[in-house]
Motif scaffolding. Structure first.
Motif, PDB file in Angstrom:
ATOM      1  N   GLY A   1       0.789  -1.222   0.000  1.00  0.00           N
ATOM      2  CA  GLY A   1       0.000   0.000   0.000  1.00  0.00           C
ATOM      3  C   GLY A   1       0.822   1.272   0.000  1.00  0.00           C
ATOM      4  O   GLY A   1       0.661   2.141  -0.880  1.00  0.00           O
ATOM      5  N   LEU A   2       1.724   1.419   0.967  1.00  0.00           N
ATOM      6  CA  LEU A   2       2.508   2.655   1.082  1.00  0.00           C
ATOM      7  C   LEU A   2       3.440   2.875  -0.113  1.00  0.00           C
ATOM      8  O   LEU A   2       3.471   3.984  -0.676  1.00  0.00           O
ATOM      9  CB  LEU A   2       3.301   2.646   2.391  1.00  0.00           C
ATOM     10  CG  LEU A   2       2.458   2.876   3.669  1.00  0.00           C
ATOM     11  CD1 LEU A   2       3.290   2.614   4.911  1.00  0.00           C
ATOM     12  CD2 LEU A   2       1.895   4.292   3.682  1.00  0.00           C
ATOM     13  N   PRO A   3       4.220   1.877  -0.569  1.00  0.00           N
ATOM     14  CA  PRO A   3       5.107   2.131  -1.713  1.00  0.00           C
ATOM     15  C   PRO A   3       4.354   2.521  -2.989  1.00  0.00           C
ATOM     16  O   PRO A   3       4.780   3.404  -3.727  1.00  0.00           O
ATOM     17  CB  PRO A   3       5.858   0.805  -1.889  1.00  0.00           C
ATOM     18  CG  PRO A   3       5.803   0.168  -0.540  1.00  0.00           C
ATOM     19  CD  PRO A   3       4.476   0.529   0.008  1.00  0.00           C
TER      20      PRO A   3
ATOM     21  N   LYS B   1      -5.169   9.240   3.908  1.00  0.00           N
ATOM     22  CA  LYS B   1      -6.450   8.942   4.563  1.00  0.00           C
ATOM     23  C   LYS B   1      -7.086   7.673   3.979  1.00  0.00           C
ATOM     24  O   LYS B   1      -7.613   6.837   4.704  1.00  0.00           O
ATOM     25  CB  LYS B   1      -7.406  10.125   4.394  1.00  0.00           C
ATOM     26  CG  LYS B   1      -7.101  11.328   5.272  1.00  0.00           C
ATOM     27  CD  LYS B   1      -8.167  12.402   5.075  1.00  0.00           C
ATOM     28  CE  LYS B   1      -7.918  13.612   5.963  1.00  0.00           C
ATOM     29  NZ  LYS B   1      -8.950  14.662   5.776  1.00  0.00           N
ATOM     30  N   THR B   2      -7.010   7.547   2.648  1.00  0.00           N
ATOM     31  CA  THR B   2      -7.599   6.365   1.998  1.00  0.00           C
ATOM     32  C   THR B   2      -6.893   5.083   2.430  1.00  0.00           C
ATOM     33  O   THR B   2      -7.531   4.064   2.724  1.00  0.00           O
ATOM     34  CB  THR B   2      -7.511   6.510   0.473  1.00  0.00           C
ATOM     35  OG1 THR B   2      -8.219   7.686   0.076  1.00  0.00           O
ATOM     36  CG2 THR B   2      -8.107   5.299  -0.227  1.00  0.00           C
ATOM     37  N   LEU B   3      -5.569   5.132   2.482  1.00  0.00           N
ATOM     38  CA  LEU B   3      -4.826   3.956   2.932  1.00  0.00           C
ATOM     39  C   LEU B   3      -5.183   3.593   4.358  1.00  0.00           C
ATOM     40  O   LEU B   3      -5.388   2.413   4.698  1.00  0.00           O
ATOM     41  CB  LEU B   3      -3.321   4.225   2.826  1.00  0.00           C
ATOM     42  CG  LEU B   3      -2.678   4.090   1.447  1.00  0.00           C
ATOM     43  CD1 LEU B   3      -1.215   4.484   1.516  1.00  0.00           C
ATOM     44  CD2 LEU B   3      -2.818   2.672   0.927  1.00  0.00           C
ATOM     45  N   ARG B   4      -5.228   4.597   5.242  1.00  0.00           N
ATOM     46  CA  ARG B   4      -5.553   4.327   6.648  1.00  0.00           C
ATOM     47  C   ARG B   4      -6.981   3.791   6.801  1.00  0.00           C
ATOM     48  O   ARG B   4      -7.242   2.937   7.650  1.00  0.00           O
ATOM     49  CB  ARG B   4      -5.365   5.606   7.466  1.00  0.00           C
ATOM     50  CG  ARG B   4      -3.904   5.978   7.702  1.00  0.00           C
ATOM     51  CD  ARG B   4      -3.791   7.254   8.508  1.00  0.00           C
ATOM     52  NE  ARG B   4      -2.404   7.548   8.868  1.00  0.00           N
ATOM     53  CZ  ARG B   4      -2.029   8.649   9.532  1.00  0.00           C
ATOM     54  NH1 ARG B   4      -2.945   9.557   9.879  1.00  0.00           N
ATOM     55  NH2 ARG B   4      -0.748   8.847   9.826  1.00  0.00           N
ATOM     56  N   GLN B   5      -7.891   4.312   5.998  1.00  0.00           N
ATOM     57  CA  GLN B   5      -9.264   3.814   6.058  1.00  0.00           C
ATOM     58  C   GLN B   5      -9.310   2.321   5.734  1.00  0.00           C
ATOM     59  O   GLN B   5      -9.998   1.533   6.394  1.00  0.00           O
ATOM     60  CB  GLN B   5     -10.140   4.603   5.085  1.00  0.00           C
ATOM     61  CG  GLN B   5     -11.598   4.143   5.073  1.00  0.00           C
ATOM     62  CD  GLN B   5     -12.415   4.882   4.024  1.00  0.00           C
ATOM     63  OE1 GLN B   5     -11.888   5.703   3.273  1.00  0.00           O
ATOM     64  NE2 GLN B   5     -13.692   4.587   3.968  1.00  0.00           N
ATOM     65  N   THR B   6      -8.562   1.934   4.706  1.00  0.00           N
ATOM     66  CA  THR B   6      -8.501   0.514   4.339  1.00  0.00           C
ATOM     67  C   THR B   6      -7.868  -0.310   5.461  1.00  0.00           C
ATOM     68  O   THR B   6      -8.350  -1.397   5.803  1.00  0.00           O
ATOM     69  CB  THR B   6      -7.685   0.347   3.052  1.00  0.00           C
ATOM     70  OG1 THR B   6      -8.284   1.122   2.014  1.00  0.00           O
ATOM     71  CG2 THR B   6      -7.619  -1.110   2.633  1.00  0.00           C
TER      72      THR B   6
END
Length: 992
Positions: free
Chosen positions: A578-580, A624-629
């Motif tokens: 996700g992060l990369p 925000k989208t990554l954290r929501q997932t």
């Protein structure tokens, strides 16, 4: 049942398997054997012989009454004495050391006489087997049966003037069709266990869409219709010339049929229609229709491919009706229709179940092959993971929404699949999409977010959405939020071709599942976060200390350890995928703020600083989208952990309840109060499955309460570590017990350590019998080994006198239990019903030789609709207990021998109108009590031996027209009254 099988083998030399033929028809033996075998081997156990003495009487009658003559001789009536033993005083028995003259040797004879001698030998051996030990030389007309006091009593036939002779059992109808030949089973598959309710759904274009199948706790497959049809195909290829299907289905609601489709050659199927009074069983073309719509369908279908137009289909009911529904000899292909097959295995000959719309539960679906083979196309739960382009891919079946699929993929440590080039598109189409049924779609990782143009799509990973394969004219529409689905068009629209389709992310209909993607070589896993919690002080109670230790071991093994491992995989995917990818996308857009924020997130997660509970103002939307997932996936994991933990807490709390009751009864009020306070603390910590409150700034979830170090356990008691089923297995085989395991649809009885299956298995039957054992008797703490069991169906404990109610708390977590026998568990009290209360499927309960059990708590059991048998021999049942028994309106068998029930206490029996067998021997049952029994018109077996019944009470029982056995020994009933009763009910055998 077993003695019936033995008698059949003695007469024929074969084991009755498959569609077997009675010995009278097969070899010409005395047809009265057939009646005995048929009764002993009834499918319904309540229709079988209910005691060894009952079977012995029929064998004695056969041995002492001549076989019916040939039809010509039978035209003249036989003397009454020949049809029935005369009443006369018994001859004196020889002394134990007195020689008894053997009967004269028979002359040399033909095969028929040899067969007759063999039959007599079979009767003699079986009679010895079912009643041993017996007197040295009893008269043929006198049966020795055991009395309640352990002494043998002589049962003499009653003298009844001018009574008609007892009718001989009917011979098989010579005009009835010959059943198929008996052949050995070479392959057997439990199709019910092999079939998956998601992977094996088989949609039919324009007919079956949602296919709401689900696996129930008892192992059955249930279909809950939403007004449309359902179809399920078993993943087994039928390559057999001779086979049999056993099929059992229970109607849950509605009035529609259930249909079984059997393979009948290439792309053809034979459609069998059950539970329809309006259609013949073979798709309305052959056979007979169902008599009326019924709750239960239980049938056997034998299919024999002989070729040359001599194929055979033989279908019969396996319930009480035993009706032959079809017996057709023809070319099976001419009776068949086009087959839809299995969506994942096109072209393979498979079986399927079809339901037009009503709700059914499939309880049995078993294949027995007599010639040929049957290959399993996919093992249960097997979902292949394929590798391509540096990623791993897996299809997950399930009618879920896009939002749910996104979260489930993240919970597995991956993400919904992304497709960024033609090569990947072509590979996924060939490996996954082409195998889906027409009209259904698979979720991918594309999304059109709210408040963005309809053409503005993004992948969940942040990758570029440059490559597109939308259906012509798509995407379009006004829906603010879309998820991406790859859809196969219905067959009628096949020219459209497979294509991407924008869909409402909250819908789940017409969805077959979703595609997960992982990196092929993920980096080293991130260390799991620590779990810390305040440790309340344990009360000074050895029982609670051991209970807490066992709970902690099970909590760690079954709930916490899997949770922490899943969180580690989630963190790993977040760092590696996700992060990369999000950072690469942000860099491509030239957004310095997003790149900086994503780098900080990577460093924070790498330092194990945890996920913030909320996003601060100014957090970039990509982050925000990554954290929501992440948070949604984490919440799912926490909910799964809590779901596993909740039953453990329930067992723990119920064990504490039993312990508190024991302390209170013993007058230990101070200790009971301390135990109650500890119980209250544990109850506060029981999970409530509210995962939204479980994401903390630095801690992943609330942990189990910390505990003091466990005391050393006895060698025979496995504690801590290991899987719950293996802990129980090790304890049983090392302590004189046994169990039945279930793995891959196969069952194995295990009695020794080297017989324990490897890997994961379920324990479905547990037996611990210490009668005559030299091993020390188990105590409550030993039973902590069973605290993790969840799949038990049968439980048998015998001769464990020190075991208390608290030790049986594990029973409550086994929802599939149908049979429980506690025999000689003398310390049991009414508190045991607390552990039996939630068992909704229980149909047999025996609590024997437990004086402290009064039955008062039986009324709280949830098994009132399923319970069929109660056995409370030598237990302390009282009037209150009988009132509780009276609430079980579907009870068929009841045995009570308690002196604590008063004559008036039997009144609740009047409401048990389904009873067929009633034993009240040794109780205070008297003439006034008979009023409650006189209305039980289904009774066939009634044992009132050693009660206070007299002539007046017996006269009230003449209303029981179906009575076949009545035991009156030790009562005040006179011989005259018994004779009058025998005249009134000539079919009933009266013993006094």
């Amino acid at each position: 049942y077993a003695v019936g099988v033995m008698l059949y083998q003695m007469l024929t030399g074969e084991i009755p398997r498959g569609m077997w033929v009675m010995p009278g028809k097969k070899l010409g033996t005395d047809p009265r054997f057939d009646a005995i075998i048929a009764k002993a081997m009834q499918t319904d156990r309540e229709s079988r012989y209910q005691s060894a003495a009952e079977l012995r009487r029929d064998l004695d009658t056969l041995l002492t009454t001549p076989r019916a003559s040939a039809p010509a001789a039978a035209a003249s009536p036989a003397p009454q004495a020949a049809a029935r033993p005369a009443s006369r005083p018994s001859a004196p028995k020889p002394a134990a050391n007195e020689a008894v003259a053997p009967p004269p040797l028979p002359p040399k004879s033909s095969f028929g006489l040899i067969l007759g001698i063999g039959s007599a030998c079979a009767v003699g051996l079986l009679a010895w087997l079912v009643t041993r030990p017996s007197p040295p030389a009893a008269e043929p007309q006198v049966a020795a049966v055991p009395a309640l006091n352990g002494k043998a009593v002589v049962e003499t036939p009653l003298t009844v003037p001018d009574s008609p002779p007892a009718p001989a059992p009917p011979s098989p109808d010579p005009s009835s069709p010959e059943p198929p030949p008996v052949r050995p089973v070479i392959v057997e598959h439990d199709l019910l266990a092999l079939t998956d309710p998601l992977m094996d759904r088989a949609p039919l274009p324009r007919l079956v869409r949602r296919n709401e199948w689900r696996r129930e706790d008892g192992g059955g497959l249930a279909f809950q219709s939403d007004g449309q049809a359902g179809r399920l195909a078993a993943p087994v290829a039928f390559e057999c010339a001779d086979y049999e299907i056993e099929f059992k289905a229970r109607k849950l609601e509605g009035s529609e049929r259930v249909q079984l489709n059997l393979p009948a050659g290439e792309a053809r199927e034979l459609r069998l229609v059950f539970n329809s009074p309006n259609r013949k069983v073979m798709d309305g073309r052959e056979g007979v229709p169902w008599r009326q719509i019924e709750e239960l369908v239980h049938v056997s279908a034998r299919i024999i491919h002989a070729g040359g137009g001599k194929d055979r289909v033989y279908i019969r009911r396996l319930d009480g009706a035993q009706q032959i529904l079809a017996d057709v000899t023809a070319d099976i292909a001419s009776l068949a229709a086009d087959s839809r097959g299995h969506p994942a295995f096109p072209g393979r000959p498979v079986l399927s179940v079809f339901l037009p719309k009503d709700a059914y539960r499939i309880e049995t679906l078993r294949l027995r092959v007599f010639e040929g083979g049957a290959g399993v196309l996919r093992e249960p739960g097997e979902l292949p993971i394929l590798t391509h382009g540096g990623s791993r891919w897996q299809f997950q079946p399930g009618a879920v929404s896009w939002n749910e699929a996104r979260d489930l993929a993240a919970a597995r440590g991956g993400h919904l699949a992304t497709i960024t080039d033609q090569e990947t598109y072509d590979w996924i189409k060939g490996e996954f999409i082409s195998k889906q049924a027409p009209g259904l779609a698979v979720w991918l990782g594309g999304e059109k977010k709210p408040d963005t143009p309809v053409s503005d799509w993004a992948w969940v990973t942040g990758e570029s959405f440059a490559f597109r394969a939308f259906q012509p004219g798509a995407p379009s529409g006004t829906v603010p939020h879309f998820g991406l689905a790859w859809r196969r068009p219905p067959e009628a629209d096949a020219a459209q071709g497979d294509s991407w389709w924008p869909a409402n992310p909250g819908q789940s209909h017409d969805i077959s599942g979703f595609l997960i993607e992982w990196d092929e070589a993920p980096p080293a896993s991130m260390p799991a976060p620590a779990t810390v919690m305040e440790a309340p002080a344990l009360p000074p109670d050895d029982f609670i200390t051991k209970l807490e230790s066992g709970f902690k071991a099970r909590f760690d093994a079954d709930a916490q350890t899997p949770f922490l491992a899943a969180v580690a995989r989630l963190d790993q995917s977040y760092l590696a995928n996700g992060l990369p990818r999000a950072r690469a996308a942000a860099q491509a857009r030239g957004s310095l703020a997003e790149v900086t924020a994503l780098d900080e997130e990577t460093a924070r997660v790498g330092n194990k600083e945890g996920m913030p509970a909320e996003d601060v103002e100014g957090t970039p939307e990509a982050l925000k989208t990554l954290r929501q997932t992440y948070r949604a996936a984490f919440a799912k994991l926490a909910a799964e952990r809590d779901a596993r933990a909740a039953p453990l807490y329930d067992i723990y709390l119920k064990s504490l309840d039993g312990h508190i009751a024991v302390l209170t009864k013993a007058g230990k009020i101070t200790e009971a109060t301390a135990a109650q306070a500890w119980r209250d603390r544990i109850a506060e910590r029981r999970p409530v499955n509210d995962s939204s409150a479980r994401i903390a700034a630095t801690q992943p979830a609330k942990a189990a309460p910390s505990v003091t170090a466990p005391k050393a356990a006895k060698a025979s008691t496995p504690t801590g570590g290991g899987s719950s089923w293996r802990v129980a297995a090790d304890y049983l085989v090392n302590n004189g017990g046994s169990f039945v395991s279930l793995k891959g649809g196969a069952t194995i009885t295990v009695t020794k350590p080297d017989e324990i299956p490897s890997g994961r298995f379920d324990i479905i039957e547990l037996s611990l019998d210490r009668l005559g054992s030299a091993l020390p008797s188990p105590v409550d703490t030993d039973f902590a080994a069973f605290s993790g069991l969840r799949d038990l169906r049968r439980l048998w404990l015998r001769s464990i006198p020190a075991l208390t109610d608290a030790a049986l708390a594990f029973v409550a977590a086994n929802d599939d239990l149908t049979f429980i026998n506690f025999e000689g568990v003398n310390a049991l009290t009414d508190a045991v019903t607390m552990h039996l209360e939630p068992l909704k499927k229980l149909d047999y309960l025996a609590i024997q030789y437990a004086e402290g059990f009064t039955g008062g708590g039986l009324g709280q059991l949830a098994s009132k609709d399923s319970m069929r048998t109660f056995e409370f021999l030598s237990s302390g049942i009282t009037d209150e207990g009988m009132r509780a028994v009276g609430t079980f309106k579907k009870l068929q068998t009841l045995r009570v021998t308690s002196q604590k029930v008063t004559p008036a206490g039997f009144a609740p029996l009047a409401g048990l109108t389904s009873l067929t067998s009633l034993t009240l021997s040794g109780t205070q049952f008297d003439d006034t009590s008979a009023d409650a029994v006189a209305g039980l018109l289904q009774l066939s077996h009634l044992d009132l031996a050693n009660t206070k019944l007299g002539d007046a009470g017996l006269a009230k029982l003449k209303s029981l027209k179906k009575l076949s056995n009545l035991y009156l020994s030790g009562t005040a009933v006179s011989g005259k009254a018994a004779g009058e009763f025998q005249l009134a009910l000539p079919q009933c055998r009266v013993s006094r």
